[in-house]
Design an enzyme around this catalytic site. Structure first.
Site, PDB file in Angstrom:
ATOM      1  NE  ARG A   1      12.912 -80.514  51.120  1.00 18.96           N
ATOM      2  CZ  ARG A   1      11.588 -80.352  51.154  1.00 18.96           C
ATOM      3  NH1 ARG A   1      11.065 -79.170  50.924  1.00 18.96           N
ATOM      4  NH2 ARG A   1      10.777 -81.336  51.452  1.00 18.96           N
TER       5      ARG A   1
ATOM      6  CE1 TYR B   1       8.916 -73.383  45.008  1.00 22.46           C
ATOM      7  CE2 TYR B   1      11.118 -74.005  45.703  1.00 22.46           C
ATOM      8  CZ  TYR B   1       9.748 -74.216  45.702  1.00 22.46           C
ATOM      9  OH  TYR B   1       9.238 -75.270  46.408  1.00 22.46           O
TER      10      TYR B   1
ATOM     11  CE1 TYR C   1      14.186 -76.335  47.397  1.00 21.84           C
ATOM     12  CE2 TYR C   1      12.419 -77.048  45.944  1.00 21.84           C
ATOM     13  CZ  TYR C   1      12.841 -76.571  47.171  1.00 21.84           C
ATOM     14  OH  TYR C   1      11.934 -76.333  48.160  1.00 21.84           O
TER      15      TYR C   1
ATOM     16  CG  HIS D   1       5.509 -75.763  48.880  1.00 24.55           C
ATOM     17  ND1 HIS D   1       6.032 -75.875  50.138  1.00 24.55           N
ATOM     18  CD2 HIS D   1       6.565 -75.762  48.032  1.00 24.55           C
ATOM     19  CE1 HIS D   1       7.358 -75.936  50.069  1.00 24.55           C
ATOM     20  NE2 HIS D   1       7.710 -75.865  48.789  1.00 24.55           N
TER      21      HIS D   1
ATOM     22  CG  HIS E   1       8.598 -80.222  47.528  1.00 24.61           C
ATOM     23  ND1 HIS E   1       9.959 -80.260  47.383  1.00 24.61           N
ATOM     24  CD2 HIS E   1       8.294 -78.934  47.844  1.00 24.61           C
ATOM     25  CE1 HIS E   1      10.460 -79.051  47.612  1.00 24.61           C
ATOM     26  NE2 HIS E   1       9.469 -78.227  47.884  1.00 24.61           N
TER      27      HIS E   1
HETATM   28 FE   LIG Z   1       9.725 -76.137  48.083  1.00 22.43          FE
END
Ligand SMILES: [Fe+2]
Length: 236
Positions: A152, A103, A142, A157, A155
């Site tokens: 995770r 991110y 990640y 959001h 995905h």
């Molecule tokens: Fe996330």
């Protein structure tokens, strides 16, 4: 008539306290919830303006000078209410990691590269039939520090306002067949198997574009508005 929106069924939602998902232990309420009547400011109005959402905001691959690295995908679907009615002209916002699973955020410092051509945030308005469409990059899995070797599943959001704050949904969209599902306490915090499956997008050849990008379909159902309050059946 103040109760325009019915209360959610809690079964389909993640548990407030989900012990395997570590941060819920500190933030989950420890006492039973007290349900307050809905107020006028909650039940009325869209809470955002349409001004400022540009057509290009829904293409996350064209926000910089160059093209981002990774697998280009098209994510589209419909926003519906509980009665299957389309929710038109509503704001859909997404945010996600880049193809390497990183991110653009100060707290994400794990050793995967940032992509100078990818920010990972987009928004769109649904059309008259409740349809939305994003062009983006498939996010990478990640690591997070919830437990040893925690990763995770890939995905995206989503945040949707719908017609009022009471219909707002924040959720995550996953990709079919991800081997990380069974190890992910966030995915598993939704305890109902059918509800978990509704978080997984569907590969769709119909929206896949030749020599350009794979298509994934993801429909979202918001809380419906009770236009016609039902009377209790009489005994006689
Ligand atoms: Fe996330």
């Amino acid at each position: 008539m103040s109760l325009i929106y019915p209360r959610d069924s809690l079964k389909a939602h993640p548990l407030n306290a989900s012990p395997a998902y570590g941060s819920t232990q500190k933030r989950a309420p420890s006492k039973p919830l007290i349900l307050l009547p809905h107020t006028l400011s909650e039940t009325t109005g869209p809470v955002f303006g349409h001004v400022g959402v540009a057509a290009g905001d829904s293409d996350l691959t064209r926000q910089h000078d160059g093209e981002p690295l990774g697998e280009r995908i098209i994510v589209s679907g419909r926003v519906l209410d509980e009665d299957g009615r389309p929710v038109p002209h509503t704001l859909v916002e997404i945010w996600q990691a880049n193809a390497g699973g990183r991110y653009v955020h100060v707290r994400d410092q794990h050793p995967a590269p940032l992509d100078p051509n990818f920010t990972g945030a987009g928004r769109a308005l649904t059309d008259a039939e409740g349809r939305y469409r994003f062009v983006t990059i498939k996010p990478g899995a990640y690591p997070w520090r919830n437990h040893h070797n925690a990763w995770r599943p890939a995905h995206i959001h989503f945040s949707l306002f719908g017609p009022s704050f009471l219909s707002r949904v924040i959720t995550q969209m996953y990709f079919p067949g991800d081997p990380l599902f069974k190890y992910d306490p966030i995915f598993q915090s939704v305890t109902d198997e059918n509800a978990r499956e509704r978080l997984v997008s569907r590969f769709d050849l119909g929206t896949t574009e030749p020599e350009w990008a794979l298509g994934y379909q993801f429909d979202i159902v918001l809380r419906g508005r009770n236009a016609t309050p039902l009377e209790e059946p009489h005994d006689h």
